[in-house]
Design an enzyme around this catalytic site. Structure first.
Site, PDB file in Angstrom:
ATOM      1  N   LEU B 172       0.817  -1.207   0.000  1.00 17.98           N
ATOM      2  CA  LEU B 172       0.000   0.000   0.000  1.00 17.98           C
ATOM      3  C   LEU B 172       0.853   1.260   0.000  1.00 17.98           C
ATOM      4  O   LEU B 172       0.355   2.346   0.231  1.00 17.98           O
ATOM      5  CB  LEU B 172      -0.914   0.005   1.232  1.00 17.98           C
ATOM      6  CG  LEU B 172      -1.764  -1.251   1.384  1.00 17.98           C
ATOM      7  CD1 LEU B 172      -2.486  -1.256   2.711  1.00 17.98           C
ATOM      8  CD2 LEU B 172      -2.756  -1.371   0.246  1.00 17.98           C
ATOM      9  N   VAL B 175       8.760   1.912   0.594  1.00 20.13           N
ATOM     10  CA  VAL B 175       9.635   2.038   1.752  1.00 20.13           C
ATOM     11  C   VAL B 175      10.967   2.659   1.326  1.00 20.13           C
ATOM     12  O   VAL B 175      11.573   2.241   0.336  1.00 20.13           O
ATOM     13  CB  VAL B 175       9.891   0.663   2.403  1.00 20.13           C
ATOM     14  CG1 VAL B 175      10.585   0.846   3.746  1.00 20.13           C
ATOM     15  CG2 VAL B 175       8.601  -0.109   2.581  1.00 20.13           C
ATOM     16  N   LYS B 189       8.148   4.029   5.738  1.00 19.54           N
ATOM     17  CA  LYS B 189       7.095   3.490   4.872  1.00 19.54           C
ATOM     18  C   LYS B 189       6.098   4.610   4.599  1.00 19.54           C
ATOM     19  O   LYS B 189       5.585   5.224   5.529  1.00 19.54           O
ATOM     20  CB  LYS B 189       6.420   2.312   5.576  1.00 19.54           C
ATOM     21  CG  LYS B 189       5.415   1.575   4.723  1.00 19.54           C
ATOM     22  CD  LYS B 189       5.141   0.173   5.261  1.00 19.54           C
ATOM     23  CE  LYS B 189       4.069   0.168   6.331  1.00 19.54           C
ATOM     24  NZ  LYS B 189       3.475  -1.165   6.542  1.00 19.54           N
ATOM     25  N   ASP B 321      -0.787 -12.304   9.542  1.00 16.94           N
ATOM     26  CA  ASP B 321      -0.212 -12.041   8.225  1.00 16.94           C
ATOM     27  C   ASP B 321       1.018 -12.888   7.969  1.00 16.94           C
ATOM     28  O   ASP B 321       2.136 -12.395   8.015  1.00 16.94           O
ATOM     29  CB  ASP B 321       0.136 -10.548   8.146  1.00 16.94           C
ATOM     30  CG  ASP B 321       0.148 -10.061   6.716  1.00 16.94           C
ATOM     31  OD1 ASP B 321      -0.141 -10.872   5.818  1.00 16.94           O
ATOM     32  OD2 ASP B 321       0.455  -8.884   6.497  1.00 16.94           O
TER      33      ASP B 321
END
Lengths: 198, 485
Positions: B172, B175, B189, B321
């Site tokens: 999304l 970095v 990020k 995740d």
């Protein structure tokens, strides 16, 4: 009695400061010229010696904010015209930020493509100044030949569209405007590249 | 490691119309045109424009393929791979091509797919994983504006050094490497502007494209997946939340345990910018390519499991995740956990459920398992088939812990059995029942997938027993000290 240039400037300053405060706190629509006169501590008729309309006051504020500091030139040359234009507009948005909430009326009245048709040229300087920068950037990327009057008109319409969106952008820190600006300029630069005359 | 989509497209063999024809009715005309450098294009935000893109050829293939692929979950993995091995690679590349534009949601989907190594074609998964590290498209001027917007100044003023070239693409955002004025090397990020909105649009677009299939029996299932996914993305676009999760998690581990969570620098972090310590290491593929010994694999597996239990039992955070890209293998042997964008907090209700399933997890008894699953799902005897599948999945999932002893997580037959039960559950929508079941089941499955890929062999039970002590639960009625129940 002759009014010195200094006194003129001081009155002008007082009007701009008072108007800016009122526009911010009460809003553009709710603020009357009478309110401005009162807050600036001047006689009723005096204001119109300086500004013919409320919109003209906003224009002056905008011009002033742009003149305060020269637009930053990127330390490294942006990779593309698209990025260079982004950098230009983003820098302008930073400078215009204090006036964001009351910019809409002048977008509609004085900067809109319709203004010229109405014979209102009060936004002319802002428009030509900005477009001159665009042409200069296009020159740096050897795309100035593609910047026909039509292309400039298209650009200006997009630019005003982004500004209009920005004045009303309720996303956190107006982040959606950045996305819209990025997309709009990408679209314009791609179109410009594909319409470059041989 | 890095790979551009343009390179992939160049490497493609001539597209054969017949083999590329997607299965759900969308036709693929000849003459696929590849954009020159899709990875350099910015993210389309407006729904209209994204719709147009989805209407483009590559995106149609992508949508069709993804749909087909999701449907593919409902067949046996064997059949899938036999019939489609040839098509997978080509189509995957075209999907990637679309991802350059629609990377918000689609890349995230890719990461999720990567959790299912035996269901997803291996080439597809590997290609997706490589794409995560592609150079992302936010240009420097936009990036600088994002930083200025969020942190109040330009990156070159805020940081002693700031690398304008991104070193990684987050799904999304991107970095960047930077150095603080106090000397620390950090990873910054930065979220793509308005990505949350653009993802919401993607979902609507995908649903529109899949609409002709809504009468099919898989429709509701697909919708569940999307709903789950959307919930997850809402969390993942809130870097503030992620910062809180990182801080909470970091405090749970001691240096000597060899598990590290990066430190957050709050003064350089907001809801859309997250600045944290840079951890230097390699991802799982690269780690495995070095042919680590069995003992080393076991050690890594143990760390993963310990980290997961610690977060769960001491932190009341469920790490969901299990994407390989979220684990870093540091040169000094430590395991880095770097992504806390998707954490399920164990609120009191969930905590009670976890406490309840501790009994079957510990005893391994079928009657304990069934009783716990009934309570969890609210299902009665009238749903015997559903309960049977639940129980079967629970048995598969919990056996290593309940039985104790060295367990071979790399056992292919065992893993495949889990895949089969899991796909059956998905097909029958049996993963429903509790608001969290789908997410938790998927998280568990991702966790097992990583251990499977790692080929780790170790005894998980003592790890669980050690970590569960933090809960203070009274387990005297079913847990026996030091051994099986």
């Amino acid at each position: 009695m002759r009014v010195t240039a200094e006194a003129k400037e001081s009155t002008r300053r007082a009007i701009l400061d008072a108007a800016q405060t009122l526009f911010r706190t009460a809003g553009f629509e709710a603020t009357t010229t009478r309110d401005v006169v009162k807050a600036a501590g001047i006689a009723t008729g005096t204001l119109f010696n300086y500004f013919s309309t409320k919109e003209a006051i906003v224009i002056a504020l905008v011009v002033e904010s742009q003149a305060l500091k020269p637009l930053r030139t990127a330390d490294a040359r942006p990779a593309s015209l698209e990025e260079a234009l982004f950098s230009l507009v983003a820098a302008e948005l930073r400078q215009l930020k204090p006036h964001r909430t009351y910019l809409m009326p002048i977008l509609e009245s004085t900067l809109s493509p319709l203004a010229e048709a109405r014979g209102d040229d009060s936004g002319q300087a802002l428009r030509s100044d900005h477009l001159a920068r665009v042409v200069e950037l296009a020159r740096q990327y050897e795309l100035e030949a593609a910047l026909t009057p039509v292309a400039l008109q298209i650009y200006w319409t997009l630019y005003l569209g982004v500004l209009a969106f920005w004045t009303n952008d309720r996303s956190p820190k107006q982040v959606e405007t950045l996305a819209l600006l990025d997309q709009s300029l990408s679209m314009f630069a791609n179109w410009l590249g594909s319409h470059e005359p041989d | 490691m890095s790979l551009t989509v343009a390179e992939l497209l160049q490497a493609l063999p001539q597209v054969d119309e017949e083999t590329t024809a997607p299965p759900n009715g969308l036709t693929v005309p000849n003459g696929l045109a590849a954009p020159q450098e899709p990875s350099l294009r910015p993210v389309p935000v407006g729904r209209w424009q994204r719709m147009t893109l989805l209407g483009s050829l590559q995106a149609k293939i992508a949508a069709a393929y993804l749909f087909y692929w999701i449907r593919g979950w409902f067949k046996s993995a064997d059949e899938n791979s036999r019939l489609l091995a040839e098509t997978h690679w080509r189509t995957a590349v075209h999907v990637l091509n679309s991802m350059g534009y629609l990377r918000g949601a689609v890349m995230k989907a890719g990461q999720t797919l990567a959790n299912f190594p035996d269901i997803a074609p291996r080439e597809f998964v590997e290609t997706l994983e490589k794409l995560h590290f592609d150079a992302p498209p936010m240009h420097w001027s936009l990036l600088r504006e994002m930083v200025h917007n969020e942190l109040g100044d330009d990156p070159e003023n805020l940081f002693a050094e700031f690398d304008p070239t991104a070193f990684a693409a987050a799904s999304l955002g991107q970095v960047h490497l930077a150095r603080l004025k106090t000397g620390e090397v950090v990873a910054v990020k930065i979220q793509y502007p308005a990505i949350a909105q653009s993802i919401a649009n993607d979902f609507r677009n995908l649903v529109l494209f899949l609409l002709p299939n809504r009468l099919g029996r898989d429709w509701l299932n697909l919708k569940d997946q999307f709903d789950d996914f959307r919930l997850r993305l809402e969390q993942e676009t809130d870097y503030d939340l992620e910062a809180r999760n990182l801080e909470k998690a970091r405090a749970l581990f001691r240096d000597e345990e060899g598990i590290i969570v990066p430190r957050v620098y709050r003064q350089y972090s907001t809801a859309r910018v997250l600045t944290m310590d840079l951890l230097e290491g390699v991802h799982m593929d690269e780690y495995l390519a070095r042919n680590p010994s069995q003992a080393e694999r076991n050690e890594v597996g143990i760390k993963m499991v310990r980290a997961s239990y610690r977060l769960m039992y001491a932190g009341r955070m469920l790490y969901n995740d299990y994407h390989p890209g979220n684990f870093l293998f540091l040169d000094d042997g430590r395991l880095g956990l770097i992504d806390f964008g998707y954490i399920m907090p164990l609120d009191d209700e969930l905590w009670e459920l976890f406490r309840m399933i501790d009994r079957p997890l510990t005893t391994g008894r079928a009657d304990d398992r069934l009783a716990a699953l009934k309570t969890w799902s609210g299902l009665g005897e009238e749903s015997s088939d559903q309960l049977r599948l639940y129980s079967e999945f629970g048995e598969w999932q919990w056996r290593a812990r309940a039985e104790g002893g060295v367990f071979d997580f790399g056992d292919e037959a065992d893993f495949r059995r889990g895949v089969d039960i899991f796909t059956q559950m998905l097909r029958k929508r049996y993963s429903r029942g509790h608001r969290t079941t789908l997410t938790i089941t998927r998280g568990n499955f991702g966790w097992r997938s990583l251990l499977y890929r790692l080929g780790a062999r170790f005894d998980i039970r003592p790890l669980a027993e050690a970590e569960i002590a933090a809960t203070g639960w009274d387990r005297s009625s079913y847990a026996r000290p030091g051994g099986k129940a």
